[in-house]
Motif scaffolding. Structure first.
Motif, short mmCIF file in Angstrom:
data_model
loop_
_atom_site.label_atom_id
_atom_site.label_comp_id
_atom_site.label_asym_id
_atom_site.label_seq_id
_atom_site.Cartn_x
_atom_site.Cartn_y
_atom_site.Cartn_z
N TYR A 11 37.21 40.98 41.19
CA TYR A 11 36.72 41.42 39.88
C TYR A 11 37.66 41.16 38.71
O TYR A 11 37.32 41.41 37.58
N PHE A 12 38.88 40.71 38.98
CA PHE A 12 39.82 40.64 37.87
C PHE A 12 40.41 39.25 37.65
O PHE A 12 41.45 39.09 37.01
N GLY A 13 39.72 38.23 38.20
CA GLY A 13 40.10 36.85 37.90
C GLY A 13 41.55 36.55 38.16
O GLY A 13 42.16 37.05 39.11
N ARG A 14 42.11 35.71 37.30
CA ARG A 14 43.46 35.24 37.55
C ARG A 14 44.49 36.37 37.47
O ARG A 14 45.40 36.45 38.27
N ASP A 15 44.29 37.24 36.50
CA ASP A 15 45.20 38.39 36.40
C ASP A 15 45.20 39.17 37.71
O ASP A 15 46.24 39.61 38.19
N GLU A 64 29.79 45.23 37.93
CA GLU A 64 30.84 44.33 37.44
C GLU A 64 31.77 45.14 36.55
O GLU A 64 31.38 46.15 36.00
N VAL A 65 32.98 44.64 36.40
CA VAL A 65 33.94 45.36 35.54
C VAL A 65 33.47 45.29 34.09
O VAL A 65 33.26 44.20 33.58
N PRO A 66 33.31 46.43 33.43
CA PRO A 66 32.99 46.35 32.01
C PRO A 66 34.23 45.85 31.25
O PRO A 66 35.33 46.38 31.44
N GLY A 67 34.03 44.84 30.42
CA GLY A 67 35.17 44.18 29.76
C GLY A 67 36.09 45.16 29.04
O GLY A 67 37.30 45.03 29.09
N GLU A 68 35.50 46.17 28.41
CA GLU A 68 36.34 47.05 27.60
C GLU A 68 37.26 47.90 28.48
O GLU A 68 38.28 48.39 28.00
N GLU A 127 33.38 40.79 26.27
CA GLU A 127 33.06 42.22 26.34
C GLU A 127 34.20 43.05 25.77
O GLU A 127 33.99 44.00 25.02
N GLU A 165 35.87 35.33 33.49
CA GLU A 165 36.94 35.53 32.52
C GLU A 165 36.40 35.50 31.09
O GLU A 165 36.80 36.29 30.25
N ARG A 195 38.54 46.81 31.42
CA ARG A 195 39.16 45.97 32.42
C ARG A 195 40.63 46.32 32.65
O ARG A 195 41.09 46.51 33.77
N ILE A 216 34.30 38.70 30.45
CA ILE A 216 35.17 39.87 30.28
C ILE A 216 35.85 39.83 28.91
O ILE A 216 35.94 40.83 28.21
#
Lengths: 553, 483
Positions: free
Chosen positions: B169-173, B105-109, A484, A478, B111, A481
């Motif tokens: 890959y998307f954590g709590r969300d 991994e998911v690129p943050g931008e 990023e 978290e 997500r 991400i």
């Protein structure tokens, strides 16, 4: 950016200022060294200033409070003939990058505010004895003092010529202080702010631009009298000896990382992130105010505030590519709180008061820092009391929930104390918790009930004190991400968004200076009418007038 | 990763993603699992939880033998997490990151964009199971019932696949979204499924076949374009899902084909040559071809709506970001960035339908829809071959792209199936010539009587040419038990 701009100066080698101490009154002479500019390419003529001049001034105001508690009145004067101060150096502004201009203005604004803070918080009053021309930033300097005397010599004047001369604003609080502090009638203010030569003599007094106009022959005598009267009216009960603000323990490492005694700065340049880690105190809190004075600049609360202040200023001016500042802490919640509470319990003691008020200013400086601010409440952290204020200052806070595998540090918890409930107001004059819970004041009551006990993630979440709590399983991902994602947004949009979201609630003179005045000024600083090749800033001094695009926006 | 061809059964959830060593995701999935089973029991095939169904279960991702067949009770079906094998040194095949190594991994931008796409895809999977939950009771044969259930369990598995991505890959969300996938329900007023076509009921078997043929084909196209994704786990997931999706298309296309065959054979036997003599044909207890055309019109147009707006910024962004590509992206001969190219699309301009070149990036949806139209037309051609072979003079046609649209430019007008713009009044008068009427639906419904004897088929549908898994004609595909 070339050389690192340093905010630490040696008081024995000021280049631009001179101070005479006379019992409880100090005379502060502005005597700018023309060749002492911070950068090449301009001369600081006519007591004009650049960032270097202001760094010294900020140091003087700070030391006056800690090193000279006996001083009740500081009289600002010019050591030059015929000029009090010509304001910010225009050539310096003309050749500065936009970022440097903006940061220069922010720092000078913060320094002007410290004049007012000194009288409010510490009974140390500033007055201006204006002889000669007092223009632009010079008058803004005077505006920030509590009392302005102007000599009636037929030529000395106060003016804000930025608009007619340079097509920019008097952005160091000028427009705001004229109307908000001095309460000059708005139409007269309009006349004043468009009048290049400014206003002289009695009219300046009538319009409220100065407090007193004195004939030139009697000027020095009256200034002396007034200073005496002010000093006598102040009963601060402070001792005649202060403590010395010794040089910071500070090491620069490769890559721009900095190690202080309680603070360290680590920069990840690829990601554009700087981490500021604060180590809590190792020793017990002082037991007596005598011990506090003996410890002086070594006491943890003061050391930490000075180091944090320096670290923030360094990132602001020297690390423009750092978009995100992350705060972390390590140590004992109880010890941090004990150190702070000792000061709170003794806040009538001059030094305890000074340290707490310094924290107020440092925290405001954090609020005002135009980077994405994040706090990570990790296992073993010590966001307690004054450090917990950081949680409410930042744009987002993340808290580790429960045990972390292979991590034997204590489970993350935070601790609130009375300091969190009004001791460190923001520029909007509300506490950070009041600002946070503007729509839900009951939340402050709930939080207040849990003072002085460690709160773990579940409770903190319920109380709304952090943004998100994540356990061991989610934490790394978290956080990664988030960083990023943040790194990809436009820095301009981030700055604008954050500045708007941070300061909910009522306006004050300060919020208007940092919000309205600064935002308009920074807009103008981007416009061709000011900074274009034919703009007013560029053509200033060439004899050619700036060419304007006459379209209104 | 190379040894993950075979499915691991060391956790409750069959997988080839090393789930037993990924405690975080395992915990999340195991927490989600009971809710899923409850959902299946509440909203999955109604009344068949105890029946033994002859189903294939994926046991490997090896194309040469990825499934095994056996009897299983559906709630005990081993839904698993299966990703196509990782391709070594795979590169992002399109968009501004073209040629960069794919993301593991998911690129943050990206997500939020990725999560949205996965959630939308995931939302369709359980929706169709919900839409089809009552069909078991009227199955025209055990063979068809088994095919329905096969499609259902595989849609269920596709939900698992999307949930895995969300949770991994998307954590709590991601976990919250995974739960929401079970909360939304097809046709619900409170929390409907996200896309319109997935809130329409599937009232009869012809609708089911049409749905499997046209709407599942949209699913296939979406999966094909997501299989190109620079986010490798999504690409690998979708690649394997496409393998399964092919069966759904088969069920749909052969299902409609068998209905057509049955109708034509009955007409021939009765000596009826006019396919529009609807009453005479219906007398025979089969579904007349004009009604089949109307069903085709309905399902085809609902499916076109799933492709979104003709000019789409979202689609352009997703392509440029390297998140969602085009159908068979790597086989296309262009620069795979499309920054300077155009694509012709049909648009409504001043009340006239025209072809217009738009920037290729914003026309991405239409490019995929055009590929879909080609793909779907192939199936219609095969149906026409059956009709022709049996000597009936009628040709089924896919309607014009502007016909009966709820989404996009053409939702503003009414047209005939040929694409002629008509007035609202004309539409009101004539729409039942082109779309199924209530009476048509009631007639079809009247035919929906279960045929549960092994090897027997309802009178309105022809038997298949071959059994599933090469089983003989009278094989008992479903052993029905009361539940």
């Amino acid at each position: 950016m070339g050389e690192r701009i340093d905010f630490q100066v040696d008081p024995n080698s000021y280049r631009h200022w001179r101070i005479e101490y006379n019992n409880d009154i100090a005379s502060l002479y502005m005597d700018v060294d023309e060749n002492g500019g911070l950068f090449d390419g301009y001369e600081l003529k006519l007591n004009s200033y650049d960032l270097g001049v202001d760094i010294e001034l900020a140091d003087i105001v700070q030391r006056m409070r800690f090193e000279h508690p006996e001083i009740k009145v500081v009289v600002m004067r010019s050591a030059k003939d015929k000029v009090f101060c010509a304001g910010a150096n225009i050539r310096m502004l003309g050749r500065s990058s936009h970022a440097l201009k903006v940061n220069f203005c922010k720092f000078t604004n913060e320094t002007r505010n410290t004049f007012e803070a000194a009288s409010e918080d510490s009974g140390q009053l500033y007055m201006s004895a204006v002889k000669g021309s007092c223009a632009g930033g010079g008058y803004e300097l005077a505006l920030a003092t509590n009392y302005i005397l102007l000599t009636d010599d037929g030529s000395s004047s106060v003016s804000l010529p930025e608009v007619p001369l340079l097509a920019v604003l008097p952005g160091t609080g000028g427009l705001t202080r004229v109307t908000d502090k001095r309460k000059v009638r708005r139409d007269l203010a309009d006349v004043f702010c468009t009048l290049e030569e400014g206003v002289r003599g009695q009219r300046a007094k009538e319009w409220g631009l100065v407090d007193e106009v004195v004939s030139n022959a009697k000027f020095d005598a009256v200034v002396g009298e007034r200073a005496r009267e002010f000093a006598d009216s102040l009963d601060t009960g402070k001792p005649s000896n202060g403590i010395e603000l010794t040089p910071l323990s500070r090491t620069f490492e490769e890559g721009g990382n900095i190690r202080y005694s309680t603070v360290s700065v680590d920069i990840d340049r690829n990601k554009g992130i700087a981490r500021i880690d604060i180590a809590g105190p190792a020793d017990a809190a002082p037991k007596t105010t005598e011990q506090l004075e003996r410890d002086g600049a070594e006491s943890w609360m003061l050391r930490c505030a000075r180091e944090l202040n320096d670290a923030i200023l360094n990132l602001r001016l020297n690390e423009l590519e750092v978009g995100v500042i992350v705060f972390g802490t390590q140590g004992s919640n109880e010890l941090v709180s004990a150190h702070e509470k000792f000061l709170i319990d003794n806040k009538d003691h001059w030094l305890a008061n000074e340290i707490l008020k310094f924290w107020k200013r440092v925290l405001k400086r954090v609020d005002m820092t135009s980077r994405s601010l994040v706090a990570l409440v990790e296992p073993g952290s010590c966001f307690a009391g004054v450090l917990a204020e950081l949680l409410f200052s930042v744009d987002r806070s993340y808290m580790a929930e429960g045990e972390f595998e292979d991590d034997d540090r204590p489970v993350a918890s935070i601790l609130l104390n009375e300091g969190n409930f009004g001791l460190y107001p923001m520029s909007n004059d509300l506490s950070r918790l009041q600002t946070r819970f503007l729509g839900d004041p009951d939340k402050i009551v709930s939080a207040a009930k849990r003072k002085n006990e460690p709160l773990e993630a579940g409770e903190v979440d319920e109380l709304g004190l952090v943004t998100f709590c994540f356990d061991d399983i989610d934490w790394d991902d978290e956080i990664r991400i988030f960083f990023e994602e943040r790194a990809k947004f436009s820095p301009d949009a981030m700055t604008g968004m954050e500045a708007n979201l941070r300061f909910a609630g009522p306006e004050t003179m300060e919020t208007r200076i940092f919000g309205r005045l600064t935002a308009w000024q920074n807009w103008i600083f981007q416009r061709p009418n000011a900074v274009g090749a034919e703009g007013a800033l560029q053509s200033y001094g060439t004899g050619v007038r700036g060419k304007f695009d006459m379209g209104r926006v | 990763m190379t040894n993950l061809m075979n499915v691991s059964y060391d956790t409750q959830i069959p997988n080839n993603v090393g789930l037993s060593s990924d405690k975080r995701v395992l915990k999340a999935l195991e927490k989600w699992h009971p809710g899923y089973i409850n959902w299946w029991k509440d909203l999955g095939p109604n009344g068949f939880h105890e029946s033994q169904v002859y189903l294939r279960t994926a046991v490997s991702v090896d194309p040469k033998g990825w499934a095994k067949f056996d009897y299983v009770k559906m709630p005990e079906y081993r839904w698993g997490i299966l990703l196509a094998p990782q391709v070594e040194d795979r590169r992002i095949p399109f968009g501004e990151h073209l040629g960069e190594p794919v993301w593991q991994e998911v690129p943050g931008e990206y997500r939020a964009m990725l999560r949205r796409l996965i959630v939308i895809q995931g939302d369709t999977e359980p929706a169709s199971v919900e839409q089809q939950r009552f069909l078991g009771a009227t199955a025209p044969s055990l063979y068809d019932m088994r095919n329905l259930f096969q499609v259902n369990v595989e849609e269920g598995r596709h939900l698992w696949a999307m949930v895995y991505l969300l949770q991994k890959y998307f954590g709590r969300d991601g976990r919250e979204e995974a739960n929401e996938l079970l909360r939304r329900q097809s046709g619900s007023d409170e929390a409907p499924r996200m896309l319109g076509a997935f809130n329409e009921e599937t009232p009869d078997w012809l609708s089911f076949f049409m749905f499997a043929c046209f709407t599942d084909r949209d699913g296939k196209m979406q999966l094909e374009s997501l299989a190109q994704s620079g986010f490798d786990p999504l690409s690998r997931t979708c690649r394997f899902m496409i393998t399964e999706e092919a069966h759904h298309m088969f069920v749909g296309e052969t299902g409609v084909g068998r209905v057509i065959r049955c109708t034509c054979e009955a007409m021939k036997e009765a000596g009826i040559t006019d396919p529009y003599d609807i009453n005479a044909v219906r007398e025979l207890g089969v579904i007349d071809l004009p009604t089949i055309q109307k069903k085709l019109n309905l399902h085809y147009t609902l499916s076109l709506d799933l492709f979104g707006s003709e000019v789409s910024t979202n689609a352009a962004n997703a392509f440029n970001a390297g998140i969602k590509g085009r159908f068979r992206e790597t086989k296309i001969d262009d620069d795979h960035q499309l920054k300077n190219s155009t694509y012709p699309i049909m648009r409504l301009r001043d009340g006239v339908i025209v072809n217009e070149d738009v920037p290729a990036l914003s026309g991405i949806n239409m490019r995929l829809r055009d590929d879909y139209v080609r793909d779907a037309s192939g199936g219609v051609r095969r149906w026409n071959a059956i009709i022709e072979k049996l000597g009936i003079e009628l040709e089924l046609k896919v309607p014009h792209q502007a016909f009966h649209r709820q989404i996009g430019e053409f939702s503003a007008v009414h047209t005939t199936p040929e694409g002629l713009i008509i007035s609202d009044d004309q539409w009101k008068d004539r729409q039942l010539e082109w779309l199924p009427s209530k009476e048509d639906g009631e007639y079809i419904k009247s035919l929906m009587k279960p045929e549960l004897e092994p090897g027997k088929y309802a009178g309105w549908i022809a038997p298949p040419r071959m059994g599933i898994d090469n089983k003989p004609g009278d094989f008992e595909y479903v052993q029905i038990q009361d539940s």
